[in-house]
Scaffold this active site. Structure first.
Site, mmCIF file in Angstrom:
data_model
loop_
_atom_site.group_PDB
_atom_site.id
_atom_site.type_symbol
_atom_site.label_atom_id
_atom_site.label_comp_id
_atom_site.label_asym_id
_atom_site.label_seq_id
_atom_site.Cartn_x
_atom_site.Cartn_y
_atom_site.Cartn_z
ATOM 1 N N ASP A 41 0.882 -1.164 0.000
ATOM 2 C CA ASP A 41 0.000 0.000 0.000
ATOM 3 C C ASP A 41 0.920 1.215 0.000
ATOM 4 O OD1 ASP A 41 -1.607 2.142 0.651
ATOM 5 O OD2 ASP A 41 -2.186 1.399 2.643
ATOM 6 N N LYS A 77 2.637 11.416 -3.411
ATOM 7 C CA LYS A 77 1.636 10.669 -4.183
ATOM 8 C C LYS A 77 0.653 11.608 -4.881
ATOM 9 C CE LYS A 77 -1.739 7.004 -3.354
ATOM 10 N NZ LYS A 77 -2.108 5.974 -2.375
ATOM 11 N N GLU A 115 -7.195 0.526 -4.299
ATOM 12 C CA GLU A 115 -7.160 0.418 -2.838
ATOM 13 C C GLU A 115 -8.478 -0.071 -2.238
ATOM 14 O OE1 GLU A 115 -5.642 4.300 -1.882
ATOM 15 O OE2 GLU A 115 -3.698 3.765 -2.714
ATOM 16 N N ASP A 149 -12.992 5.110 1.760
ATOM 17 C CA ASP A 149 -11.547 5.161 2.011
ATOM 18 C C ASP A 149 -11.059 6.606 1.977
ATOM 19 O OD1 ASP A 149 -8.799 4.982 1.952
ATOM 20 O OD2 ASP A 149 -8.712 3.436 0.406
#
Ligand code: AMP
Length: 616
Positions: free
Chosen positions: A10, A72, A149, A172
């Site tokens: 992850d 990211k 994810e 999420d």
């Protein structure tokens, strides 16, 4: 030799996490510092060292201009970080994080790892997915699959419930991105029905709201604007996150920031209190912003909110009470707490790795493409070829034609997004198809084909139908790295891996030296009286030298002098055990002492990892 095991990674905005399957169950792999997640932080020291993870995060306040966080958010863009004249792409920075995860995993497992499944937000477009794949490649990882994810989280949730039939919604909210996915789980088939989200919404934004508030509070009381003070902002950032996390359990949080800055009147401090009520007020727009993607996903799945059986919370920011309250109100039920929000994604990636390896056979994952794909057509319009939420892998072909008489070449502009105007969507690539036989406008038939693989990555090809000749196309990715660049970066990363190894060894030596000092002090205190003074004196002298070396942070001396301390400590131990005050110290070599060192002090070194990881 590399192991054939595949790890699940992850690669998060704020934290990253690694898992692997052990006897049919996914388990989290602890990093070198003994933690289950690793901050996605990379810092460069002035001495040219690279600090990744917790060590990088710890020094962020004192070294803000050379510390990179939340990279990211920039994946798949042309953003560059320039430090000491060297420019780094987001892929390179992410690769540095991946390299640390890889090295830590190898140290933990005692075997080389070369294959991985990496997760990305469901809402990542093609450029962002490709960038993630490139990052893995730079880090020396063969990225077998990129998975979404939320889908990974659903796997982690559903692995023990394979015989259930349920519709689950994964909510999420991480550090930088927000994803919603709706899945139907039936007899081991995980079918994504819809996915939606916001690539630029996450915990960082909640922190920023607190930072803005602190800056304005400070301005109101001192008249000083901190906005451009990098060091002060970094301290505010750290405090903002701590305050936010505290407000997830407490109703108010005190903020003490002494010596934030100074003016002619002397040093200036920030002392204030943030209540949960005020925090909720400052961040209400962010919580509200989660609702649109939520509605969109339900709409796309054709479901009313009462049709959702379980709501799974993933990502650290779902611990914010206002976020949970909003979900509770929206669905009229409690969200499930059965998966750990920080670990579910990595665990799911490890399960997917196991599916790919053929070790888990009763699970089938059917994921979808998150954004529509199409091309730019006359007048700058966007023409969809594949609609969003189509199950992948998939392919689609559409015929196009020329707009001018005698036109022998066309440019096909591939885009991804939901807007009707091409310019408002994400440009992925431009195809130049040359050599079309001249003909009146509208006559040539040019077929453009999209193939989307199981990673959600888009492949394009074009063919002039009329001439029957298959023309080659040139794909120019509008952002990201060329294969040549990836190769260069790969080489650089491998070179840095050696430097990282040196750094790792230095940290290990330091941890060992600190544990040894503690052991020496304990032994002398407890048994010093019982033996001849010369043994104790020798230990104390060696101990002082090691402490000096630790204080001056000299890696060579730390290693050398702790070996000396080890030897004197052994002699002392021997004297204690022999009960003979007159026993003579035996001459020992460093090599002689090493097997004993690994026994006891090795364990202590592990326990003291957290503190000593501060070494930079
Ligand atoms: P993730 O990307 O899932 O690791 O989530 C990281 C984000 O979750 C960061 O913005 C953290 O500040 C935030 N976070 C972690 N724990 C909490 C908490 N207890 N309350 C609020 N936010 C949290």
């Amino acid at each position: 030799m590399s192991s054939d095991r595949i790890i699940g990674i992850d690669l998060g905005t704020t934290n990253s996490c690694v898992a692997i399957m052990e006897v049919g169950k996914p388990v989290i792999i602890e990093n070198f510092e003994g933690a289950r997640t690793t901050p996605s932080v990379v810092a460069f020291t002035r001495a040219g060292e690279r600090l990744v993870g917790q060590v990088g995060k710890r020094q962020a306040v004192t070294n803000p201009a050379r510390t990179i966080q939340s990279i990211k958010r920039e994946m798949g863009t042309n953003y560059r970080v320039t430090i000491d004249g060297a420019s780094h792409s987001p892929e390179q920075i992410s690769a540095m994080i991946l390299q640390k995860l890889k090295a830590d995993t190898e140290a933990y497992l005692g075997e080389k790892i070369s294959r991985a499944v990496i997760t990305v937000p469901a809402y990542f477009n093609d450029s962002q997915r490709q960038a993630t794949r490139d990052a893995g490649q730079i880090a020396g990882l063969d990225v077998l699959r990129i998975i979404n994810e939320p889908t990974a989280s659903a796997l982690a949730y559903g692995l023990n419930r394979l015989d259930e039939h349920a519709t689950v919604l994964i909510f999420d909210l991480g550090g930088g991105t927000f994803d919603v996915s709706i899945l139907e789980i039936t007899d081991g088939v995980f079918e994504v029905k819809a996915t939606s989200g916001n690539n630029r919404l996450g915990g960082d934004d909640f922190d920023q709201s607190i930072i803005d508030w602190m800056v304005s509070e400070f301005n109101a009381s001192t008249g000083i604007d901190l906005s451009d003070d990098l060091m002060a902002i970094q301290r505010l950032k750290e405090t903002a996150e701590k305050t936010k996390i505290e407000l997830s359990t407490a109703m108010s949080s005190e903020i003490h920031l002494p010596f934030l800055t100074a003016d002619d009147g002397g040093p200036k401090h920030l002392e204030t209190v943030l209540s949960r009520t005020k925090f909720n007020e400052l961040t209400a727009h962010l919580v509200e912003a989660t609702l649109d993607p939520l509605r969109q996903a339900l709409d796309d799945a054709g479901l009313h909110n009462d049709k959702i059986d379980h709501i799974i919370l993933v990502g650290g920011s779902t611990r914010i009470p206002a976020v949970q309250d909003t979900i509770r109100r929206y669905f009229g039920k409690e969200p499930s707490k059965s998966v750990n929000p920080d670990e579910a994604v990595a665990l799911g990636a490890a399960i997917q790795a196991s599916i790919l390896a053929g070790d888990v056979q009763d699970v089938l994952l059917l994921d979808v493409i998150p954004l529509s794909l199409g091309i730019e057509t006359a007048g700058g319009l966007f023409t969809r070829v594949i609609e969003r939420n189509t199950t992948i892998p998939t392919s689609g072909t559409m015929p196009f034609t020329t707009t001018e008489d005698g036109q022998t070449s066309v440019e096909v502009h591939v885009l991804q997004g939901e807007r009707e105007i091409a310019a408002h969507n994400k440009s992925l690539a431009k195809f130049h198809l040359a050599g079309i036989p001249a003909a009146p406008r509208g006559v040539p038939k040019i077929e453009v084909t999209f193939d989307i693989d199981a990673d959600g990555i888009v492949h394009c090809s074009a063919r002039d139908y009329g001439s029957g000749i298959k023309h080659s196309v040139t794909i120019q990715r509008s952002t990201g790295l060329s294969p040549e660049e990836v190769e260069v970066f790969q080489k650089e990363a491998a070179e840095f891996a050696d430097a990282d190894k040196v750094l790792r060894e230095q940290i290990t030596n330091r941890v060992h030296a600190e544990a040894l000092c503690a052991e020496a002090e304990r032994t002398v205190q407890k048994y010093g009286e019982r033996v001849e003074k010369s043994f104790v004196d020798k230990v104390m002298r060696a101990l002082d030298l090691v402490k000096e070396a630790l204080a001056s942070d000299n890696p060579d001396e730390i290693k050398q002098l702790s070996a000396g301390l080890d030897v004197s400590l052994l002699d002392l131990g021997r004297a204690i055990h022999s009960g003979n005050r007159s026993v003579q110290p035996k001459k020992k070599t460093v090599e002689d002492s090493q097997p004993i060192e690994l026994g006891e002090s090795g364990q202590q070194a592990k326990g003291s990892n957290k503190e000593t990881a501060n070494f930079d």
